[in-house]
Design an enzyme around this catalytic site. Structure first.
Site, mmCIF file in Angstrom:
data_model
loop_
_atom_site.group_PDB
_atom_site.id
_atom_site.type_symbol
_atom_site.label_atom_id
_atom_site.label_comp_id
_atom_site.label_asym_id
_atom_site.label_seq_id
_atom_site.Cartn_x
_atom_site.Cartn_y
_atom_site.Cartn_z
ATOM 1 N N GLY A 108 0.759 -4.329 -0.274
ATOM 2 C CA GLY A 108 0.655 -2.970 -0.788
ATOM 3 C C GLY A 108 1.541 -2.833 -2.009
ATOM 4 O O GLY A 108 2.515 -3.579 -2.162
ATOM 5 N N GLN A 128 6.501 1.170 -8.598
ATOM 6 C CA GLN A 128 6.957 -0.217 -8.518
ATOM 7 C C GLN A 128 6.600 -1.043 -9.748
ATOM 8 O O GLN A 128 7.168 -2.095 -9.986
ATOM 9 C CB GLN A 128 6.362 -0.898 -7.273
ATOM 10 C CG GLN A 128 6.925 -0.332 -5.987
ATOM 11 C CD GLN A 128 6.413 -1.117 -4.808
ATOM 12 O OE1 GLN A 128 5.310 -0.883 -4.346
ATOM 13 N NE2 GLN A 128 7.190 -2.062 -4.318
ATOM 14 N N CYS A 167 9.546 -5.026 1.224
ATOM 15 C CA CYS A 167 9.131 -4.279 0.037
ATOM 16 C C CYS A 167 9.314 -5.166 -1.193
ATOM 17 O O CYS A 167 10.348 -5.823 -1.326
ATOM 18 C CB CYS A 167 9.986 -3.010 -0.086
ATOM 19 S SG CYS A 167 9.526 -1.991 -1.489
ATOM 20 N N LEU A 168 8.309 -5.183 -2.065
ATOM 21 C CA LEU A 168 8.396 -6.028 -3.255
ATOM 22 C C LEU A 168 9.546 -5.611 -4.168
ATOM 23 O O LEU A 168 10.020 -6.407 -4.967
ATOM 24 C CB LEU A 168 7.072 -5.970 -4.044
ATOM 25 C CG LEU A 168 5.824 -6.494 -3.313
ATOM 26 C CD1 LEU A 168 4.587 -6.305 -4.170
ATOM 27 C CD2 LEU A 168 5.989 -7.959 -2.933
ATOM 28 N N HIS A 171 4.123 3.620 3.969
ATOM 29 C CA HIS A 171 5.128 2.959 3.121
ATOM 30 C C HIS A 171 4.836 3.254 1.642
ATOM 31 O O HIS A 171 5.741 3.616 0.883
ATOM 32 C CB HIS A 171 5.085 1.451 3.399
ATOM 33 C CG HIS A 171 6.015 0.618 2.574
ATOM 34 N ND1 HIS A 171 6.979 -0.198 3.118
ATOM 35 C CD2 HIS A 171 6.121 0.452 1.221
ATOM 36 C CE1 HIS A 171 7.639 -0.812 2.139
ATOM 37 N NE2 HIS A 171 7.134 -0.446 0.979
ATOM 38 N N GLU A 172 3.554 3.133 1.259
ATOM 39 C CA GLU A 172 3.201 3.362 -0.152
ATOM 40 C C GLU A 172 3.301 4.844 -0.516
ATOM 41 O O GLU A 172 3.726 5.187 -1.619
ATOM 42 C CB GLU A 172 1.804 2.807 -0.464
ATOM 43 C CG GLU A 172 1.621 1.307 -0.187
ATOM 44 C CD GLU A 172 2.719 0.411 -0.732
ATOM 45 O OE1 GLU A 172 3.328 0.756 -1.755
ATOM 46 O OE2 GLU A 172 2.991 -0.640 -0.105
ATOM 47 N N HIS A 230 6.766 5.643 -1.369
ATOM 48 C CA HIS A 230 7.122 5.253 -2.745
ATOM 49 C C HIS A 230 6.828 6.388 -3.723
ATOM 50 O O HIS A 230 7.573 6.595 -4.681
ATOM 51 C CB HIS A 230 6.337 4.013 -3.185
ATOM 52 C CG HIS A 230 7.005 2.720 -2.836
ATOM 53 N ND1 HIS A 230 8.257 2.380 -3.308
ATOM 54 C CD2 HIS A 230 6.590 1.681 -2.081
ATOM 55 C CE1 HIS A 230 8.577 1.177 -2.834
ATOM 56 N NE2 HIS A 230 7.593 0.736 -2.085
HETATM 57 ZN ZN ZN Z 1 7.555 -0.988 -0.999
#
Ligand code: ZN
Length: 161
Positions: free
Chosen positions: A45, A50, A88-89, A130-131, A134
């Site tokens: 995701g 991000q 998380c990236l 989660h997204e 963000h």
């Molecule tokens: Zn994330």
């Protein structure tokens, strides 16, 4: 095109993202780049902030395929919860066990310009939440207990030095 992934503590990760008002070729290209960037980083995701874009855009990838969504909103959630260890990236090497509603319904604008209702449970429900987090400037470390969060802040200070 692989985009640069913004890492914590980049301030864009803390800013609420703006609603998408119109779907143009720029957004369509952005989505394609987000998919490539997410896959390149082995993510499942990714959200606009991000990649440095403060728009309410997210990509989620599950066994049902990739979904490109705009202005997603949580419209229904179950009382039942499930726990997944989330990464998380933007926060490499950090994993947090997070309890979230197990079954949810999300309304979102899809790339064809239609509002979609997505019913999700388990892993997909976690990824979507989660997204969506963000887009509000919320990160997985915000779910850590107070004591561990304090440790993270110290760690961040050390990392900055
Ligand atoms: Zn994330």
């Amino acid at each position: 095109m692989i985009l640069n992934i913004k890492k914590y503590p980049d301030t864009i990760l803390r800013r609420p993202a703006r609603e998408v008002k119109k779907i143009d070729s720029e957004i369509i290209d952005l989505f394609d780049n987000m998919v490539v960037t997410m896959r390149n980083a082995n993510g499942i995701g990714i959200a606009g902030p991000q990649i440095g874009v403060d728009l309410q855009i997210i990509v989620v990838d599950t066994d049902k395929g990739v979904r490109k969504l705009m202005n997603p909103k949580l419209v229904k959630k179950s009382k039942w919860t499930s726990i997944f260890e989330e990464g998380c990236l933007s926060l490499p090497n950090i994993h947090v066990k997070i309890k979230r509603p197990k079954e949810i319904t999300v309304s979102a604008l899809n790339i064809d310009g239609n509002i979609e209702m997505i019913e999700a449970d388990g892993l997909l429900a976690h990824i979507l939440q989660h997204e969506i987090d963000h887009l509000k400037g919320r990160l997985i470390i915000d779910y850590l207990p107070f004591f561990k969060r304090l440790f993270m802040k110290r760690w961040q200070k050390l990392a900055v030095k």
